[in-house]
Scaffold this motif. Structure first.
Motif, short mmCIF file in Angstrom:
data_model
loop_
_atom_site.label_atom_id
_atom_site.label_comp_id
_atom_site.label_asym_id
_atom_site.label_seq_id
_atom_site.Cartn_x
_atom_site.Cartn_y
_atom_site.Cartn_z
N GLU A 213 0.82 -1.21 0.00
CA GLU A 213 0.00 0.00 0.00
C GLU A 213 0.86 1.26 0.00
N ILE A 214 1.94 1.24 0.76
CA ILE A 214 2.86 2.38 0.75
C ILE A 214 3.43 2.59 -0.64
N GLU A 215 3.86 1.49 -1.27
CA GLU A 215 4.53 1.61 -2.57
C GLU A 215 3.54 1.91 -3.69
N SER A 216 2.38 1.28 -3.69
CA SER A 216 1.42 1.47 -4.78
C SER A 216 0.72 2.82 -4.71
N LEU A 217 0.50 3.32 -3.49
CA LEU A 217 -0.21 4.58 -3.33
C LEU A 217 0.74 5.75 -3.06
N ASP A 218 2.04 5.46 -3.07
CA ASP A 218 3.05 6.51 -2.86
C ASP A 218 2.79 7.25 -1.55
N LEU A 219 2.69 6.48 -0.46
CA LEU A 219 2.35 7.05 0.84
C LEU A 219 3.60 7.35 1.66
N PRO A 220 3.60 8.45 2.40
CA PRO A 220 4.63 8.63 3.43
C PRO A 220 4.54 7.49 4.43
N ALA A 221 5.66 7.05 4.95
CA ALA A 221 5.71 5.83 5.75
C ALA A 221 4.85 5.88 7.00
N GLU A 222 4.66 7.05 7.60
CA GLU A 222 3.97 7.14 8.89
C GLU A 222 2.48 7.45 8.74
N VAL A 223 1.98 7.53 7.52
CA VAL A 223 0.58 7.89 7.31
C VAL A 223 -0.30 6.65 7.42
N PRO A 224 -1.35 6.66 8.24
CA PRO A 224 -2.28 5.53 8.29
C PRO A 224 -3.17 5.52 7.05
N VAL A 225 -3.84 4.40 6.82
CA VAL A 225 -4.75 4.30 5.69
C VAL A 225 -6.18 4.15 6.19
N ILE A 226 -7.10 4.63 5.34
CA ILE A 226 -8.53 4.41 5.55
C ILE A 226 -8.90 3.10 4.88
N ARG A 227 -9.54 2.21 5.62
CA ARG A 227 -9.94 0.91 5.07
C ARG A 227 -11.46 0.81 5.10
N GLN A 228 -12.05 0.61 3.94
CA GLN A 228 -13.49 0.39 3.85
C GLN A 228 -13.74 -1.08 3.52
N PHE A 229 -14.57 -1.69 4.33
CA PHE A 229 -15.03 -3.06 4.07
C PHE A 229 -16.44 -2.92 3.54
N ARG A 230 -16.59 -3.12 2.23
CA ARG A 230 -17.85 -2.81 1.55
C ARG A 230 -18.57 -4.08 1.11
N VAL A 231 -19.85 -4.16 1.44
CA VAL A 231 -20.70 -5.25 0.96
C VAL A 231 -21.81 -4.63 0.12
N ILE A 232 -21.97 -5.16 -1.11
CA ILE A 232 -23.01 -4.69 -2.01
C ILE A 232 -24.06 -5.79 -2.15
N TYR A 233 -25.33 -5.37 -1.98
CA TYR A 233 -26.44 -6.32 -1.99
C TYR A 233 -27.32 -6.12 -3.21
N SER A 234 -27.88 -7.23 -3.70
CA SER A 234 -28.86 -7.19 -4.77
C SER A 234 -30.24 -7.39 -4.16
N ASP A 235 -31.18 -7.86 -4.99
CA ASP A 235 -32.54 -8.10 -4.50
C ASP A 235 -32.53 -9.17 -3.41
N ASP A 236 -33.55 -9.09 -2.55
CA ASP A 236 -33.71 -10.06 -1.45
C ASP A 236 -32.50 -10.06 -0.51
N ASN A 237 -31.83 -8.91 -0.43
CA ASN A 237 -30.70 -8.75 0.50
C ASN A 237 -29.57 -9.75 0.22
N MET A 238 -29.40 -10.10 -1.04
CA MET A 238 -28.38 -11.07 -1.42
C MET A 238 -27.05 -10.36 -1.67
N PRO A 239 -25.98 -10.74 -0.94
CA PRO A 239 -24.68 -10.12 -1.17
C PRO A 239 -24.06 -10.63 -2.48
N VAL A 240 -23.65 -9.72 -3.34
CA VAL A 240 -23.09 -10.12 -4.63
C VAL A 240 -21.65 -9.61 -4.83
N GLU A 241 -21.21 -8.73 -3.97
CA GLU A 241 -19.84 -8.22 -4.08
C GLU A 241 -19.36 -7.76 -2.71
#
Length: 262
Positions: A213-241
């Motif tokens: 993440e540091i190398e791909s996003l060109d981050l300063p070493a001491e900077v924390p990252v924001i992490r989103q854990f995302r669930v996308i639902y379709s009809d009938d509350n079915m998780p698809v992604e």
């Protein structure tokens, strides 16, 4: 002019109350002094108290204000330069950079456009997903998923790494499992398959970055990252992604919009 982003005066030792009694906090800020100074200046910039193109006071003035050595101020200034909050202008001084926090709207897909968003596809493969991913997708034991790993850019600058997972029983033989970019993104493919995206849920956390993440996003070493854990639902509350979205915590904000409940 240095200011306090808490509404007047300078930051004071926080006070806690316990059953009507005032108590001092148990934890003391043990960070190196230059990190403490940088944190305070960063907070002022983020609050708009130090505005874009505004010149910072001189190093001796900052050192006097924070009662620290000039070397400490220099260390704080270096941190903020590395993070992109301030910049030195030869012969003039140090100024707040015109570039302010970049707001990333929480949406399932960002449409590529010239000079705007674009995606680089890093890999696509069938995997045994991590436990939390498998659970969120409702997969059976040993059931596989397709993993699509990408970097999101804006004006060619990398701003986010993502790992998106789709149940193999849905994705197999579709563009989701292909090694190429998808015009219209995953939402179009899922809709064509009869699984239109209806809603998303994000769990947002902050942690220290991994090497990739540091190398791909060109981050300063001491900077924390924001992490989103995302669930996308379709009809009938079915998780698809399910996606893991990681971006630097120094120059980005995530925007959520929701109608207020009556």
């Amino acid at each position: 002019m240095l200011r306090d982003d808490h509404g007047g005066g300078w930051p004071r030792t926080p006070i806690r109350t316990t059953r009507g009694r005032l108590t001092l906090p148990r934890r003391i800020d043990s960070r190196p002094r230059h990190q403490q100074v940088a944190a305070d200046l960063r907070a002022q910039i983020m609050a708009g108290l130090l505005r874009a193109d505004e010149q910072l006071p001189s190093t001796p003035q900052i050192a006097e204000r924070y009662e620290c050595a000039t070397a400490t101020v220099q260390g704080a200034i270096k941190l903020l330069k590395d993070e992109g909050f301030i910049e030195g202008r030869p012969g003039k001084g140090v100024f707040v950079r015109h570039r302010q926090l970049f707001v990333v709207t929480a949406t399932a897909y960002k449409t590529p456009s010239p000079g705007g968003y674009s995606y680089d596809l890093l890999h696509v493969k069938e995997v045994q997903p991590p436990v939390d991913i498998a659970h969120a997708l409702g997969l059976e034991e040993n059931e596989k998923a397709v993993e699509r790993h990408r970097v999101l850019r804006h004006a060619s600058d990398p701003i986010e790494l993502s790992w998106s997972y789709y149940p193999l029983r849905i994705a197999a033989g579709t563009p989701l499992a292909g090694r190429g970019k998808i015009k219209g993104g995953a939402p179009r493919v899922l809709a064509d398959l009869g699984f239109p995206e209806r809603r998303l849920e994000d769990r947002v956390s902050v942690r220290q970055p991994r090497t990739e993440e540091i190398e791909s996003l060109d981050l300063p070493a001491e900077v924390p990252v924001i992490r989103q854990f995302r669930v996308i639902y379709s009809d009938d509350n079915m998780p698809v992604e399910v996606s893991i979205l990681v971006k630097g915590g120094h120059l980005f904000e995530v925007l959520y919009q929701q109608d207020a409940e009556s």
